[in-house]
Design a protein around this motif. Structure first.
Motif, PDB file in Angstrom:
ATOM      1  N   SER A 273       8.615   7.592   3.698  1.00 50.20           N
ATOM      2  CA  SER A 273       9.695   6.639   4.017  1.00 50.20           C
ATOM      3  C   SER A 273       9.153   5.383   4.682  1.00 50.20           C
ATOM      4  CB  SER A 273      10.765   7.302   4.900  1.00 50.20           C
ATOM      5  OG  SER A 273      11.351   8.408   4.250  1.00 50.20           O
ATOM      6  N   ARG A 274       8.083   4.876   4.148  1.00 55.50           N
ATOM      7  CA  ARG A 274       7.468   3.649   4.652  1.00 55.50           C
ATOM      8  C   ARG A 274       7.330   2.664   3.497  1.00 55.50           C
ATOM      9  NH1 ARG A 274       5.043   5.164   9.577  1.00 55.50           N
ATOM     10  NH2 ARG A 274       4.646   2.944   9.940  1.00 55.50           N
ATOM     11  N   SER A 275       6.965   1.425   3.808  1.00 55.39           N
ATOM     12  CA  SER A 275       6.818   0.416   2.769  1.00 55.39           C
ATOM     13  C   SER A 275       5.546   0.674   1.970  1.00 55.39           C
ATOM     14  CB  SER A 275       6.790  -0.978   3.390  1.00 55.39           C
ATOM     15  OG  SER A 275       5.608  -1.176   4.115  1.00 55.39           O
ATOM     16  N   SER A 276       5.598   0.403   0.644  1.00 55.10           N
ATOM     17  CA  SER A 276       4.432   0.644  -0.217  1.00 55.10           C
ATOM     18  C   SER A 276       3.284  -0.297   0.132  1.00 55.10           C
ATOM     19  CB  SER A 276       4.827   0.460  -1.681  1.00 55.10           C
ATOM     20  OG  SER A 276       5.327  -0.845  -1.912  1.00 55.10           O
ATOM     21  N   GLY A 277       3.575  -1.510   0.609  1.00 50.90           N
ATOM     22  CA  GLY A 277       2.521  -2.440   0.999  1.00 50.90           C
ATOM     23  C   GLY A 277       1.712  -1.930   2.180  1.00 50.90           C
ATOM     24  N   ALA A 278       2.435  -1.392   3.189  1.00 45.49           N
ATOM     25  CA  ALA A 278       1.744  -0.856   4.360  1.00 45.49           C
ATOM     26  C   ALA A 278       0.901   0.365   3.989  1.00 45.49           C
ATOM     27  CB  ALA A 278       2.764  -0.492   5.438  1.00 45.49           C
ATOM     28  N   VAL A 279       1.421   1.212   3.110  1.00 44.54           N
ATOM     29  CA  VAL A 279       0.665   2.388   2.679  1.00 44.54           C
ATOM     30  C   VAL A 279      -0.570   1.955   1.897  1.00 44.54           C
ATOM     31  CG1 VAL A 279       0.748   4.457   1.231  1.00 44.54           C
ATOM     32  CG2 VAL A 279       2.694   3.887   2.681  1.00 44.54           C
ATOM     33  N   ALA A 280      -0.457   0.913   1.045  1.00 41.10           N
ATOM     34  CA  ALA A 280      -1.604   0.425   0.284  1.00 41.10           C
ATOM     35  C   ALA A 280      -2.701  -0.074   1.214  1.00 41.10           C
ATOM     36  CB  ALA A 280      -1.157  -0.684  -0.670  1.00 41.10           C
ATOM     37  N   ASN A 281      -2.314  -0.798   2.267  1.00 41.61           N
ATOM     38  CA  ASN A 281      -3.309  -1.273   3.248  1.00 41.61           C
ATOM     39  C   ASN A 281      -3.998  -0.095   3.938  1.00 41.61           C
ATOM     40  OD1 ASN A 281      -2.720  -3.939   2.654  1.00 41.61           O
ATOM     41  ND2 ASN A 281      -1.156  -4.082   4.272  1.00 41.61           N
ATOM     42  N   ALA A 282      -3.202   0.937   4.268  1.00 40.92           N
ATOM     43  CA  ALA A 282      -3.775   2.098   4.940  1.00 40.92           C
ATOM     44  C   ALA A 282      -4.750   2.830   4.011  1.00 40.92           C
ATOM     45  CB  ALA A 282      -2.660   3.042   5.387  1.00 40.92           C
ATOM     46  N   LEU A 283      -4.422   2.929   2.717  1.00 39.59           N
ATOM     47  CA  LEU A 283      -5.309   3.585   1.763  1.00 39.59           C
ATOM     48  C   LEU A 283      -6.618   2.816   1.603  1.00 39.59           C
ATOM     49  CD1 LEU A 283      -2.715   4.643  -0.978  1.00 39.59           C
ATOM     50  CD2 LEU A 283      -4.096   6.190   0.431  1.00 39.59           C
ATOM     51  N   ASP A 284      -6.543   1.474   1.566  1.00 34.88           N
ATOM     52  CA  ASP A 284      -7.765   0.667   1.461  1.00 34.88           C
ATOM     53  C   ASP A 284      -8.657   0.892   2.680  1.00 34.88           C
ATOM     54  OD1 ASP A 284      -6.983  -0.356  -0.958  1.00 34.88           O
ATOM     55  OD2 ASP A 284      -6.052  -2.154  -0.108  1.00 34.88           O
ATOM     56  N   THR A 285      -8.043   0.950   3.858  1.00 31.81           N
ATOM     57  CA  THR A 285      -8.822   1.179   5.081  1.00 31.81           C
ATOM     58  C   THR A 285      -9.452   2.567   5.065  1.00 31.81           C
ATOM     59  OG1 THR A 285      -7.343  -0.294   6.303  1.00 31.81           O
ATOM     60  CG2 THR A 285      -8.706   1.216   7.596  1.00 31.81           C
ATOM     61  N   LEU A 286      -8.694   3.572   4.654  1.00 31.43           N
ATOM     62  CA  LEU A 286      -9.242   4.925   4.582  1.00 31.43           C
ATOM     63  C   LEU A 286     -10.390   4.999   3.581  1.00 31.43           C
ATOM     64  CD1 LEU A 286      -5.916   7.020   4.649  1.00 31.43           C
ATOM     65  CD2 LEU A 286      -7.626   6.849   6.471  1.00 31.43           C
ATOM     66  N   ALA A 287     -10.268   4.277   2.452  1.00 29.87           N
ATOM     67  CA  ALA A 287     -11.346   4.281   1.465  1.00 29.87           C
ATOM     68  C   ALA A 287     -12.608   3.618   2.015  1.00 29.87           C
ATOM     69  CB  ALA A 287     -10.869   3.573   0.194  1.00 29.87           C
ATOM     70  N   ARG A 288     -12.448   2.521   2.757  1.00 32.53           N
ATOM     71  CA  ARG A 288     -13.614   1.866   3.359  1.00 32.53           C
ATOM     72  C   ARG A 288     -14.272   2.757   4.405  1.00 32.53           C
ATOM     73  NH1 ARG A 288     -10.171  -2.732   3.254  1.00 32.53           N
ATOM     74  NH2 ARG A 288      -9.700  -2.407   5.472  1.00 32.53           N
ATOM     75  N   ASN A 289     -13.455   3.542   5.102  1.00 35.38           N
ATOM     76  CA  ASN A 289     -13.985   4.431   6.145  1.00 35.38           C
ATOM     77  C   ASN A 289     -14.525   5.738   5.564  1.00 35.38           C
ATOM     78  OD1 ASN A 289     -13.186   2.486   7.969  1.00 35.38           O
ATOM     79  ND2 ASN A 289     -11.298   3.580   8.578  1.00 35.38           N
TER      80      ASN A 289
END
Length: 310
Positions: A273-289
């Motif tokens: 129940s969150r915005s898809s843009g915020a989730v996309a940013n979180a996924l990019d950060t997790l991938a970099r980490n």
């Protein structure tokens, strides 16, 4: 022998003068020779049974001849035709010439042995022809289409009228509610002010409560027109406020919960129940980490990163 009503003549064709309805049928017969009963009735402006009765009387009086219609090339029965007899004597079907019979003969007298009722013989002329039937059906189809269009137009106008009436009523109700709320607030302020002047502490305190309540009512009715828009805007704002909660841990937890599956940002956003843009940013950060890995593009799909010793 009884007199045939509407027909009066002497022995010559020039003196044949039917009266009443018979005169109309005779005029139509002489104007349209070799015509069917339907055509003669239409030309005379009378019903088909009336035209048939008059024509039968003319035939018995020797003033009209009926010709059987036979059949068309397609085998369809054709209507019989009628023609006037404008001579001083009449030739029958055997070719024998006879003087014109007495016109006072009763056309409706029972037929003698071996004769056939003319109305019965001409019954086929009352049957509607195929072209006429097709024309009637086409006219009926046009009429139905026009009627349906008129009903649809009337229904649309009625719905528009009801909608306008409902809007007018709602506006009048809103104005009345606002006036009442302002009047109640004005009454509370006036009463409280009078209590202040008379140093009536109890009335003053009661008046202040009435003022607070009245002000709330005024704000409520003032915002009625924007109630739905405000509710929708407020719900989106509530979602934005909840975004301040850390998102990456929730996204990582979802990936770890399903280690063999890959997800898009939109799919995870619906679950959390969150915005898809915020989730996309979180996924990019997790991938970099190194906590998630990109397994496909267009759309981007991520899954939990496998342990190094796996």
């Amino acid at each position: 022998m009884a007199t045939n009503p509407g027909i009066e003549a002497t022995g010559t064709s020039a003196e044949f003068r039917p009266e009443g309805t018979a005169a109309k049928v005779w005029a139509a017969l002489t104007a349209t020779p070799t015509a069917s009963v339907m055509m003669i009735a239409d030309a005379a402006g009378v019903s088909r049974p009336t035209a048939t009765k008059a024509l039968s009387a003319f035939a018995e009086a020797g003033r009209a001849i009926r010709t059987p219609g036979g059949r068309s090339e397609e085998g369809r029965a054709l209507p019989d035709t009628w023609a006037p007899v404008i001579t001083d004597d009449v030739r029958d079907q055997d070719g024998i010439t006879h003087p014109i019979p007495d016109m006072a003969a009763d056309a409706e007298a029972p037929a003698g042995p071996g004769t056939t009722d003319a109305a019965t013989q001409d019954s086929s002329t009352t049957a509607i022809s195929l072209p006429d039937a097709m024309r009637i059906l086409e006219q009926e189809a046009d009429r139905r289409a026009a009627a349906e269009a008129e009903l649809a137009r009337a229904q649309a106008e009625e719905e528009a009228r009801r909608q306008q009436a409902a809007e007018t009523l709602a506006k009048a109700r809103l104005i009345e509610d606002r006036r009442r709320a302002l009047t109640d607030l004005l009454n509370a302020v006036t009463t409280t002010y009078a209590a202040l002047l008379t140093d009536d502490e109890a009335a003053f305190t009661t008046g202040l409560e009435a003022i607070y309540s009245g002000a709330a009512d005024v704000r409520k009715v003032a915002r009625t027109a924007q109630a739905k828009a405000s509710a929708g805007w407020g719900s989106s704002r509530d979602g934005d406020r909840s975004a301040s909660r850390p998102l990456r841990p929730d996204v990582a937890a979802h990936l770890m919960k399903h280690p063999s599956l890959a997800f898009t940002a939109n799919e995870i956003a619906k679950v959390l129940s969150r915005s898809s843009g915020a989730v996309a940013n979180a996924l990019d950060t997790l991938a970099r980490n190194g906590e998630a890995e990109l397994v496909s593009e267009r759309p981007n799909r991520f899954r939990a990163a496998k342990p190094q010793n796996a």
